[in-house]
Design an enzyme around this catalytic site. Structure first.
Site, PDB file in Angstrom:
ATOM      1  N   LYS A   1      -3.103  -7.109   4.564  1.00  0.00           N
ATOM      2  CA  LYS A   1      -3.407  -5.790   4.766  1.00  0.00           C
ATOM      3  C   LYS A   1      -3.609  -5.013   3.815  1.00  0.00           C
ATOM      4  CE  LYS A   1       0.050  -2.509   5.485  1.00  0.00           C
ATOM      5  NZ  LYS A   1      -0.074  -1.240   4.624  1.00  0.00           N
ATOM      6  N   ASN A   2      -2.947  -5.033   2.668  1.00  0.00           N
ATOM      7  CA  ASN A   2      -3.007  -4.310   1.468  1.00  0.00           C
ATOM      8  C   ASN A   2      -4.272  -4.616   0.446  1.00  0.00           C
ATOM      9  OD1 ASN A   2      -0.988  -2.850   2.026  1.00  0.00           O
ATOM     10  ND2 ASN A   2       0.528  -3.461   0.775  1.00  0.00           N
TER      11      ASN A   2
ATOM     12  N   CYS B   1       6.413  11.082   2.432  1.00  0.00           N
ATOM     13  CA  CYS B   1       6.490   9.544   2.814  1.00  0.00           C
ATOM     14  C   CYS B   1       7.959   9.251   3.343  1.00  0.00           C
ATOM     15  CB  CYS B   1       5.971   8.629   1.709  1.00  0.00           C
ATOM     16  SG  CYS B   1       6.538   6.894   2.020  1.00  0.00           S
TER      17      CYS B   1
ATOM     18  N   ARG C   1       5.574  10.454  -3.084  1.00  0.00           N
ATOM     19  CA  ARG C   1       4.601   9.371  -3.630  1.00  0.00           C
ATOM     20  C   ARG C   1       3.427  10.050  -4.075  1.00  0.00           C
ATOM     21  NH1 ARG C   1       3.906   4.623   0.831  1.00  0.00           N
ATOM     22  NH2 ARG C   1       2.457   3.481  -0.628  1.00  0.00           N
ATOM     23  N   PRO C   2       3.504  10.420  -5.324  1.00  0.00           N
ATOM     24  CA  PRO C   2       2.407  11.289  -5.831  1.00  0.00           C
ATOM     25  C   PRO C   2       1.155  10.668  -5.902  1.00  0.00           C
ATOM     26  CG  PRO C   2       4.143  10.491  -7.742  1.00  0.00           C
ATOM     27  CD  PRO C   2       4.471  10.082  -6.348  1.00  0.00           C
TER      28      PRO C   2
ATOM     29  N   LEU D   1      -1.961  10.061 -10.769  1.00  0.00           N
ATOM     30  CA  LEU D   1      -2.614   8.996 -11.523  1.00  0.00           C
ATOM     31  C   LEU D   1      -4.151   8.582 -10.886  1.00  0.00           C
ATOM     32  CD1 LEU D   1       0.442   6.490 -12.100  1.00  0.00           C
ATOM     33  CD2 LEU D   1      -0.439   8.273 -13.321  1.00  0.00           C
TER      34      LEU D   1
ATOM     35  N   ASP E   1       7.951  -4.291  -1.596  1.00  0.00           N
ATOM     36  CA  ASP E   1       7.486  -4.540   0.210  1.00  0.00           C
ATOM     37  C   ASP E   1       8.562  -5.709   0.719  1.00  0.00           C
ATOM     38  OD1 ASP E   1       5.985  -2.393  -0.096  1.00  0.00           O
ATOM     39  OD2 ASP E   1       4.076  -3.590   0.237  1.00  0.00           O
TER      40      ASP E   1
ATOM     41  N   VAL F   1      10.446   0.504  -8.238  1.00  0.00           N
ATOM     42  CA  VAL F   1       9.078   1.018  -7.767  1.00  0.00           C
ATOM     43  C   VAL F   1       9.591   2.296  -6.877  1.00  0.00           C
ATOM     44  CG1 VAL F   1       7.025   0.624  -6.500  1.00  0.00           C
ATOM     45  CG2 VAL F   1       8.244  -1.313  -7.962  1.00  0.00           C
TER      46      VAL F   1
ATOM     47  N   ARG G   1       1.728  -1.230  12.147  1.00  0.00           N
ATOM     48  CA  ARG G   1       1.001  -0.941  11.043  1.00  0.00           C
ATOM     49  C   ARG G   1       0.590  -1.938  10.179  1.00  0.00           C
ATOM     50  NH1 ARG G   1       2.767   3.179   7.330  1.00  0.00           N
ATOM     51  NH2 ARG G   1       1.184   2.682   6.341  1.00  0.00           N
TER      52      ARG G   1
HETATM   53  C1  UD1 Z   1       0.768   0.223  -2.797  1.00  0.00           C
HETATM   54  C2  UD1 Z   1       0.999  -0.658  -1.258  1.00  0.00           C
HETATM   55  C3  UD1 Z   1       2.524  -0.510  -0.944  1.00  0.00           C
HETATM   56  C4  UD1 Z   1       3.559  -0.913  -2.027  1.00  0.00           C
HETATM   57  C5  UD1 Z   1       2.980  -0.569  -3.602  1.00  0.00           C
HETATM   58  C6  UD1 Z   1       3.982  -1.024  -4.586  1.00  0.00           C
HETATM   59  C7  UD1 Z   1      -1.007  -0.517  -0.253  1.00  0.00           C
HETATM   60  C8  UD1 Z   1      -1.861   0.032   0.666  1.00  0.00           C
HETATM   61  N1  UD1 Z   1       0.297   0.076  -0.309  1.00  0.00           N
HETATM   62  O1  UD1 Z   1       1.192   1.370  -2.363  1.00  0.00           O
HETATM   63  O2  UD1 Z   1       2.958  -1.224   0.351  1.00  0.00           O
HETATM   64  O3  UD1 Z   1       4.846  -0.503  -1.691  1.00  0.00           O
HETATM   65  O4  UD1 Z   1       1.846  -0.541  -3.608  1.00  0.00           O
HETATM   66  O5  UD1 Z   1       3.618  -2.362  -4.466  1.00  0.00           O
HETATM   67  O6  UD1 Z   1      -1.325  -1.464  -1.097  1.00  0.00           O
HETATM   68  N2  UD1 Z   1       2.703   6.605  -8.405  1.00  0.00           N
HETATM   69  C9  UD1 Z   1       2.768   7.708  -9.284  1.00  0.00           C
HETATM   70  N3  UD1 Z   1       1.730   8.754  -9.292  1.00  0.00           N
HETATM   71  C10 UD1 Z   1       0.373   7.769  -8.635  1.00  0.00           C
HETATM   72  C11 UD1 Z   1       0.383   6.840  -7.849  1.00  0.00           C
HETATM   73  C12 UD1 Z   1       1.694   6.163  -7.854  1.00  0.00           C
HETATM   74  O7  UD1 Z   1       3.691   8.102  -9.897  1.00  0.00           O
HETATM   75  O8  UD1 Z   1      -0.528   8.892  -8.726  1.00  0.00           O
HETATM   76  C13 UD1 Z   1       3.993   5.974  -8.686  1.00  0.00           C
HETATM   77  C14 UD1 Z   1       4.767   5.888  -7.121  1.00  0.00           C
HETATM   78  O9  UD1 Z   1       5.473   6.755  -7.145  1.00  0.00           O
HETATM   79  C15 UD1 Z   1       5.504   4.313  -7.199  1.00  0.00           C
HETATM   80  C16 UD1 Z   1       4.757   3.750  -8.420  1.00  0.00           C
HETATM   81  O10 UD1 Z   1       3.587   4.611  -8.942  1.00  0.00           O
HETATM   82  O11 UD1 Z   1       6.676   4.672  -8.102  1.00  0.00           O
HETATM   83  C17 UD1 Z   1       3.862   2.438  -7.621  1.00  0.00           C
HETATM   84  O12 UD1 Z   1       3.145   2.958  -6.619  1.00  0.00           O
HETATM   85  P1  UD1 Z   1       1.721   2.424  -6.168  1.00  0.00           P
HETATM   86  O13 UD1 Z   1       1.535   1.030  -6.757  1.00  0.00           O
HETATM   87  O14 UD1 Z   1       0.693   3.530  -6.312  1.00  0.00           O
HETATM   88  O15 UD1 Z   1       1.862   2.244  -4.739  1.00  0.00           O
HETATM   89  P2  UD1 Z   1       0.665   2.461  -3.641  1.00  0.00           P
HETATM   90  O16 UD1 Z   1      -0.660   1.923  -4.173  1.00  0.00           O
HETATM   91  O17 UD1 Z   1       0.542   3.775  -2.831  1.00  0.00           O
END
Ligand code: UD1
Length: 423
Positions: A22-23, A117, A122-123, A126, A307, A329, A399
């Site tokens: 999926k991801n 969430c 979940r900001p 970045l 996950d 994470v 999902r």
């Molecule tokens: C993806 C996966 C999700 C998995 C996660 C971590 C998909 C669709 N989803 O989510 O299943 O749990 O990776 O492996 O692929 N963060 C920030 N700012 C940002 C973005 C992220 O601070 O703009 C932080 C998040 O709060 C978190 C960390 O970065 O602590 C990692 O998140 P991220 O890898 O971005 O997760 P997703 O891509 O949303």
């Protein structure tokens, strides 16, 4: 609504094929927006609610899609709208993946802000930082991210992520491949899903150095081509099925996997006493007589994935002793714990650590799914609980797990799907 009704106590055995990831499907479907000509044929795309939601989003933008037998055909030639509406974004945070490609190809994108969430904040800062580095002007008003480029084209830049983010790395990559000049990404996420996206973009004609590492270098191109592509297996689904075998004292083989991508998880199964044997494309897990307590800290790849954290906690309820689980994470990702305790588990949360006291005798009752992986942990607990467990609100599970009850049933579980009225 649907619920899963599980009568616990059956050992799982047999072999099963892994579904497509999926991801990794989501960013590669988003990347089809980068090509102004031709149509893509994407194989091994799982039939899941998140994929349906994402193709609905592409259809809303003007892409044409057809999906059958796990093959998605997409043409994003005639994109007419550059706006991702709240109604679709609220269903799935990964909708933010359209930001980078729309901006890079059309110079403008409006994406509704994703909401909160179930497992904490979940900001998206970045994602926005990366777009700004590449020359975008971002404003946020009336609940929308509005991104545009003054000079018409994104410009290559150096992007240094302070935190490893799968989504932000994906968005940065999809924007950089059509930017003018060279982009470097430091502290890029190295998850297999990002590696797959890099391979996908490279097959479209992009130049990316460092694929599979945390340092990526991209030479921007004028245009990219539509391609045919084989999606990779779902490492989280595979890990969940292995945990299902381990929690029931069973033995199963999963085919169509790349064990190399699951090293951290397999190492923990071995530590827990399981016998794990692999070939280049299969994993066989044989359970021990007694599971050993095994600590886990979830961190970015190649460490143990967040996950799989909820499923590991469920498994450790059956281990002979105490295990400590930390999620670095998502620190607050522990919604499954109160529900597991309702089944008879003894799990404490101290600061950001789950302490699982095993082995505990679980007994079936009604439990509520709260998010995708939390639901998976409840199904695992149900497989070993005495009596009947009803996992409500299965739409969370749908999902991300393709035909999960059919897969578990084919391995010997007593599980069925039923309709119910919540109130
Ligand atoms: C993806 C996966 C999700 C998995 C996660 C971590 C998909 C669709 N989803 O989510 O299943 O749990 O990776 O492996 O692929 N963060 C920030 N700012 C940002 C973005 C992220 O601070 O703009 C932080 C998040 O709060 C978190 C960390 O970065 O602590 C990692 O998140 P991220 O890898 O971005 O997760 P997703 O891509 O949303």
């Amino acid at each position: 609504m649907d619920k899963l009704v599980i009568r616990g106590g059956r050992q799982l055995s047999g072999s099963i094929n892994a579904s497509g990831s999926k991801n990794s499907s989501l960013p590669i479907i988003a990347a089809t927006l980068l090509a102004g000509k031709g149509s893509f044929t994407l194989h091994n795309i799982p039939d899941l609610r998140d994929i349906t939601t994402f193709t609905q989003l592409l259809n809303h933008l003007g892409s044409e899609t057809t999906f059958s037998d796990n093959t998605l055909i997409v043409s994003s030639r005639n994109v007419q709208s550059l706006q991702a509406p709240y109604e679709l974004v609220k269903k799935m945070r990964a909708s933010i993946y359209v930001l980078g490609p729309l901006l890079a190809r059309f110079g403008h994108a409006r994406v509704s802000l994703p909401g909160g969430c179930a497992f904490g904040p979940r900001p998206i800062d970045l994602h926005l930082m990366a777009m700004e580095k590449l020359g975008a002007t971002i404003t946020i008003e009336t609940g929308f991210i509005d991104a545009s480029i003054k000079g018409g084209k994104l410009q290559g830049a150096h992007i240094d992520f302070p935190v490893s983010s799968v989504g932000a790395t994906g968005n940065a990559l999809m924007a950089a491949v059509l930017a003018e000049g060279k982009t470097t990404i430091s502290n890029a996420a190295a998850e297999p899903e990002i590696e797959t996206l890099c391979r996908f973009l490279t097959a479209m004609g992009a130049t990316i150095r460092g694929t599979g590492t945390t340092e990526l270098e991209i030479d921007g191109k004028e245009s990219l081509n539509a391609i045919e592509f084989q999606n990779v297996f779902d490492r989280i689904e595979a890990g969940t099925l292995l945990a299902a075998a381990a929690i029931t004292g069973g033995e199963i083989t999963i085919n169509g996997v790349e064990p190399e991508q699951m090293k951290a998880v397999l190492k923990k199964f071995i530590h827990a006493g399981c016998t794990v044997t692999t070939t280049s494309n299969s994993i066989t897990l044989k359970s021990p007589d007694k599971l050993l307590p095994t600590d886990v800290t979830a961190k970015p790849y190649p460490s143990f994935p967040t996950d799989m954290q909820a499923q590991w906690i469920a498994l450790m309820t059956q281990a002979e002793g105490t295990s400590h689980i930390i999620d670095k994470v998502y620190h607050e990702r522990f919604n499954h714990i109160p529900e597991l305790n309702r089944l008879g588990a003894h799990i404490e949360i101290r600061k950001n650590q789950a302490i699982v006291h095993g082995p505990q005798h679980l007994s079936g009752t009604k439990v509520m799914s709260t998010d995708l992986r939390a639901s998976a942990s409840l199904v695992l607990a149900g497989l070993v609980a005495q009596g009947t467990t009803e996992v409500l609100r299965v739409y969370h599970l749908d999902r991300g797990y393709e035909k999960i009850e059919m897969k578990l049933k084919s391995l010997g579980a007593d599980i069925r799907r039923e309709k119910y009225n919540e109130f």
